[in-house]
Design an enzyme around this catalytic site. Sequence first.
Site, PDB file in Angstrom:
ATOM      1  N   ASN A  66      36.466  26.086  -2.377  1.00 52.29           N
ATOM      2  CA  ASN A  66      37.060  24.885  -1.800  1.00 52.29           C
ATOM      3  C   ASN A  66      37.167  23.705  -2.753  1.00 52.29           C
ATOM      4  OD1 ASN A  66      34.215  24.847  -1.775  1.00 52.29           O
ATOM      5  ND2 ASN A  66      34.159  23.267  -0.201  1.00 52.29           N
ATOM      6  N   SER A 116      34.268  42.495   2.033  1.00 50.05           N
ATOM      7  CA  SER A 116      33.122  42.016   1.256  1.00 50.05           C
ATOM      8  C   SER A 116      33.558  41.549  -0.123  1.00 50.05           C
ATOM      9  CB  SER A 116      32.085  43.132   1.118  1.00 50.05           C
ATOM     10  OG  SER A 116      31.569  43.484   2.376  1.00 50.05           O
ATOM     11  N   GLY A 126      -8.181  -7.772  16.039  1.00 53.39           N
ATOM     12  CA  GLY A 126      -8.455  -8.959  16.829  1.00 53.39           C
ATOM     13  C   GLY A 126      -8.776  -8.564  18.263  1.00 53.39           C
ATOM     14  N   TYR A 174      29.444  31.926   1.647  1.00 54.28           N
ATOM     15  CA  TYR A 174      29.653  30.481   1.713  1.00 54.28           C
ATOM     16  C   TYR A 174      30.999  30.201   2.365  1.00 54.28           C
ATOM     17  CZ  TYR A 174      30.779  25.702   0.435  1.00 54.28           C
ATOM     18  OH  TYR A 174      31.151  24.383   0.482  1.00 54.28           O
ATOM     19  N   THR A 185       3.528 -14.260  10.294  1.00 54.26           N
ATOM     20  CA  THR A 185       4.316 -13.672  11.384  1.00 54.26           C
ATOM     21  C   THR A 185       5.024 -14.733  12.221  1.00 54.26           C
ATOM     22  OG1 THR A 185       2.218 -13.552  12.597  1.00 54.26           O
ATOM     23  CG2 THR A 185       3.018 -11.523  11.554  1.00 54.26           C
ATOM     24  N   ARG A 192       0.814  -1.219   0.000  1.00 56.41           N
ATOM     25  CA  ARG A 192       0.000   0.000   0.000  1.00 56.41           C
ATOM     26  C   ARG A 192       0.848   1.270   0.000  1.00 56.41           C
ATOM     27  NH1 ARG A 192      -3.777  -0.639   4.971  1.00 56.41           N
ATOM     28  NH2 ARG A 192      -4.286   1.521   4.400  1.00 56.41           N
TER      29      ARG A 192
END
Length: 451
Positions: free
Chosen positions: A368, A387, A140, A348, A81, A15
């Site tokens: 890198n 910057s 059950g 980054y 089972t 399912r």
Amino acid sequence: MSTALIILAAGKGTRMSSDLPKVLHPIAQAPMLAHTMMTGRALEPDHTIVVAGHEAEAVRSAVEDIDEQATVVLQTEQLGTAHAVDQARAVLKDYDGDVVVLYGDTPFLQADTIERMIAARTSADLVILGFEAADPARYGRLLMDGDSLERIVEFKDASDEEREITFCNSGLLACDAKLLFDLISKVGNANASSEYYLTDVVELARAEGRRVTAVACDESETLGVNSRADLARADAVFQSRARAELLELGVTLMAPETVYLSLDTIIGRDTVIEPNVVFGPGVTVESGALIRAFSHLEGCHVSRGAKVGPYARLRPGAELAENTHVGNFVEIKNAEIAEGAKVNHLTYVGDASVGKKTNIGAGTITCNYDGVMKHHTEIGANAFIGSNTLLVAPVKVGDDAMTASGAVITKDVEDGALAIARAPQVSKPGRARKLMDLLRAKKKKRGEDAS
């Protein structure tokens, strides 16, 4: 009491409409099987045995990631089972202790519930886990006589009176190992599905004069996952519980319903989490941190007093020391940011170390990756990175050093030095007007030619 766990994880999960084994579908970004195994681990069992079947190698690989000490056994045919549990017989052939049978698709069972099952074994040969169902539906039914479990009646076989019973079977049990495998050897498959059902051991035990009882748990612990809709509900249940636990522990969630947590997320008290934050696997946030809105954290460590975001991304290997600042649209990957350092804007930092009280200017990138290998960038303490600096790794910027805005740093910068690495500015008087006149003329001519 010595305990072994058998976790059933062999089903395909039709399912789910997926090639992925059902028990590997994630809840809180961890396979649902991991939830069951981690609950079981709290009991410090002698053995953890996972019964795999469909896509067994994928299940085996996941089990090894979760618990290297666990054993995986194979159920080559899914014959029920009882047959699944029987696959653990060889591993436990000489085991003198209890076995608790769990299900890999029932992720919310609590450790104290299992402990109560084991405790009940002191006065019963076989213990079944039951729950009071709000809607018994087709579960059950457990037929009790006082504290004695007489039998389990499947819905299709139950009388109208028996269907009124709301104490239902979860399928989980605890039993002495030798007795359990002896009972399983007597289970037959004379039923419509020709399967060997584990629930049949109750009737077999009673026939031998064994004492059988049932322990009750909250229905929410027995929530099973059989479809994508179930998976979504289970994840929602986990998130609700985990958020409530954090609030109880002293974490501020400004909009709890918007915060997404992983199974192993750890957050210290007095930390503030703003709206729409996602915690991927492997995140630890110490006390007194601030995680601002729309940030995404995974595989990282954030120390006391650090501020992250908004719109920050911490990837695996990010280590933020105390009182660091990682601001908006900043990505940190496999990098150590030392105490008091600031990486506030549009940056980054990957495969790098940043020293104490260093300031990383907006638009800085540690370059890198050369297309094949990753390389390290080292930035010292009290440095100032201008910057739009590109740091082409491997490269080192020393303590108290500076880089000029727009610099492309390809060589090491010594302590206290200013590095300027950019082409000189050249001004051409009147050239801008002439160029614009030329471009406008070209544009006009093209329009005339087109017409």
